[in-house]
Design an enzyme around this catalytic site. Structure first.
Site, mmCIF file in Angstrom:
data_model
loop_
_atom_site.group_PDB
_atom_site.id
_atom_site.type_symbol
_atom_site.label_atom_id
_atom_site.label_comp_id
_atom_site.label_asym_id
_atom_site.label_seq_id
_atom_site.Cartn_x
_atom_site.Cartn_y
_atom_site.Cartn_z
ATOM 1 N N GLY A 194 39.780 40.417 33.061
ATOM 2 C CA GLY A 194 41.248 41.354 33.096
ATOM 3 C C GLY A 194 42.178 40.328 33.345
ATOM 4 N N GLY A 195 42.827 40.263 34.446
ATOM 5 C CA GLY A 195 44.038 39.190 34.683
ATOM 6 C C GLY A 195 44.110 37.942 33.936
ATOM 7 C CB SER A 234 38.377 38.789 40.773
ATOM 8 O OG SER A 234 39.140 40.056 41.344
ATOM 9 C CD GLU A 256 35.008 45.630 34.535
ATOM 10 O OE1 GLU A 256 35.524 44.532 34.136
ATOM 11 O OE2 GLU A 256 35.708 46.668 34.141
ATOM 12 C CG ASN A 310 40.617 45.563 29.790
ATOM 13 O OD1 ASN A 310 41.356 45.893 29.073
ATOM 14 N ND2 ASN A 310 39.874 46.253 30.782
ATOM 15 C CD1 TRP A 311 43.901 40.482 26.629
ATOM 16 C CD2 TRP A 311 45.504 40.987 24.826
ATOM 17 N NE1 TRP A 311 43.847 39.685 25.701
ATOM 18 C CE2 TRP A 311 44.587 39.847 24.460
ATOM 19 C CE3 TRP A 311 46.197 41.715 24.050
ATOM 20 C CZ2 TRP A 311 44.853 39.238 23.396
ATOM 21 C CZ3 TRP A 311 46.495 41.122 22.734
ATOM 22 C CH2 TRP A 311 45.730 39.671 22.581
ATOM 23 C CE LYS A 312 41.763 45.651 33.598
ATOM 24 N NZ LYS A 312 41.742 45.340 35.016
ATOM 25 C CD GLU A 327 41.984 48.995 35.537
ATOM 26 O OE1 GLU A 327 42.503 48.929 34.398
ATOM 27 O OE2 GLU A 327 41.876 48.218 36.201
ATOM 28 C CG HIS A 359 37.794 49.798 32.527
ATOM 29 N ND1 HIS A 359 38.643 49.825 33.829
ATOM 30 C CD2 HIS A 359 37.650 48.421 32.326
ATOM 31 C CE1 HIS A 359 38.943 48.544 34.458
ATOM 32 N NE2 HIS A 359 38.389 47.862 33.570
ATOM 33 N N GLY A 375 40.877 43.191 39.913
ATOM 34 C CA GLY A 375 42.335 42.781 40.200
ATOM 35 C C GLY A 375 42.482 42.584 41.537
#
Ligand code: 13P
Length: 265
Positions: free
Chosen positions: A236-237, A215, A170, A9-11, A97, A95, A176
């Site tokens: 993610g990251g 993470s 999640e 997930n590149w956000k 966010e 998600h 993150g």
């Protein structure tokens, strides 16, 4: 055993050029690791570009969200049908966010999941508790109600075959933060979610993949994938670094070979 699935997930990250490079690298990884599924969820404006890279290959293209409406006067929204037409096979819905920063409710998430299925996309339903909820012993209550909201709607609308969904657990406190859930913590919640699905549709419960996100990196992927309830990862990251993402995919692939050799004794 369910086929492992690793998805990035590149956000809201990346330039046109860096996104192209990431897509090319993920495409290469997907072609070489044929025993697992690999996917990427670029921002909307990069989907057409990524579709050109993945065309005809096994890399699964996904979106990070879709509109809860089918089409019409909804300025700024992107429909599931449009995403499908651009080569997406799946979309994240709910998600954390979206829920915490943009006020999405369980009802919104359920509607989005339905729109995705109607358009032929696989909805990846994201659920997770906050740190306060975990500390108060309310993890199951929280993730259970998030999942129920979607399953209630899909069953009421008879949109689907529940086995066409994927679930991503999640925990909000792990996203993150560098503080991943342990394989045991994640495994417990995954087992709970699977039982919850089983009570409605035992066959679907066996097939639905439940991914862990929060993470996930090259250092903890192997341990997470060794937990039998964890069917893959939503990253993610680390998915913004081609090498790190490749290592996570390779860890998922090795987990299959390990469990095969465990079975053969
Ligand atoms: P991180 O891997 O950066 O913790 O993000 C997880 C996530 O939100 C994936 O959807």
């Amino acid at each position: 055993m369910r086929r492992p699935f690793v998805i990035g997930n590149w956000k809201m990250n990346g330039t046109i050029e860096s996104s192209r490079e990431l897509a090319v690298a993920a495409d290469k990884e997907a072609r070489s690791l044929s025993e697992i599924d690999i996917g990427i969820c670029p921002p909307f404006v990069r989907i057409a570009q990524a579709a050109q890279v993945v065309a005809g290959g096994p890399l699964q293209l996904g979106a990070q969200d879709c509109a809860k409406q089918s089409d019409g006067a909804f300025t700024g929204e992107v429909s599931a049908k449009m995403l499908e037409a651009h080569g997406c096979r799946l979309t994240l819905v709910g998600h954390s966010e979206r829920r915490t920063l943009f006020g999405e409710t369980d009802a919104d998430v359920a509607q989005k999941a339905q729109r995705a299925l109607e358009a032929g996309l696989m909805p990846m339903i994201c659920v997770g508790e906050s740190l306060d909820e975990r500390n108060a012993g309310r993890t199951e209550e929280r993730v259970g109600s998030q999942l129920d909201a979607v399953l209630d709607r899909l069953q009421a609308e008879q949109t689907a075959d529940l086995s066409r969904i994927t679930v991503a657990y999640e925990p909000v406190w792990a996203i993150g933060t560098g503080l991943s859930a342990t394989p045991e913590q994640a495994g417990e919640v995954h087992a709970f979610l699977r039982r919850r699905i089983e009570s409605r549709d035992p066959k679907a419960a066996l097939r639905i993949r439940i991914l862990y996100g929060g993470s996930v990196g090259q250092d903890n992927a192997r341990a997470l994938f060794s937990e039998s309830e964890i069917d893959g990862a939503l990253v993610g990251g680390a998915s913004l670094d081609a090498e790190k993402f490749a290592k996570i995919c390779q860890a998922a692939s090795r987990s299959i070979h390990r469990s095969e050799s465990d079975r053969s004794g």
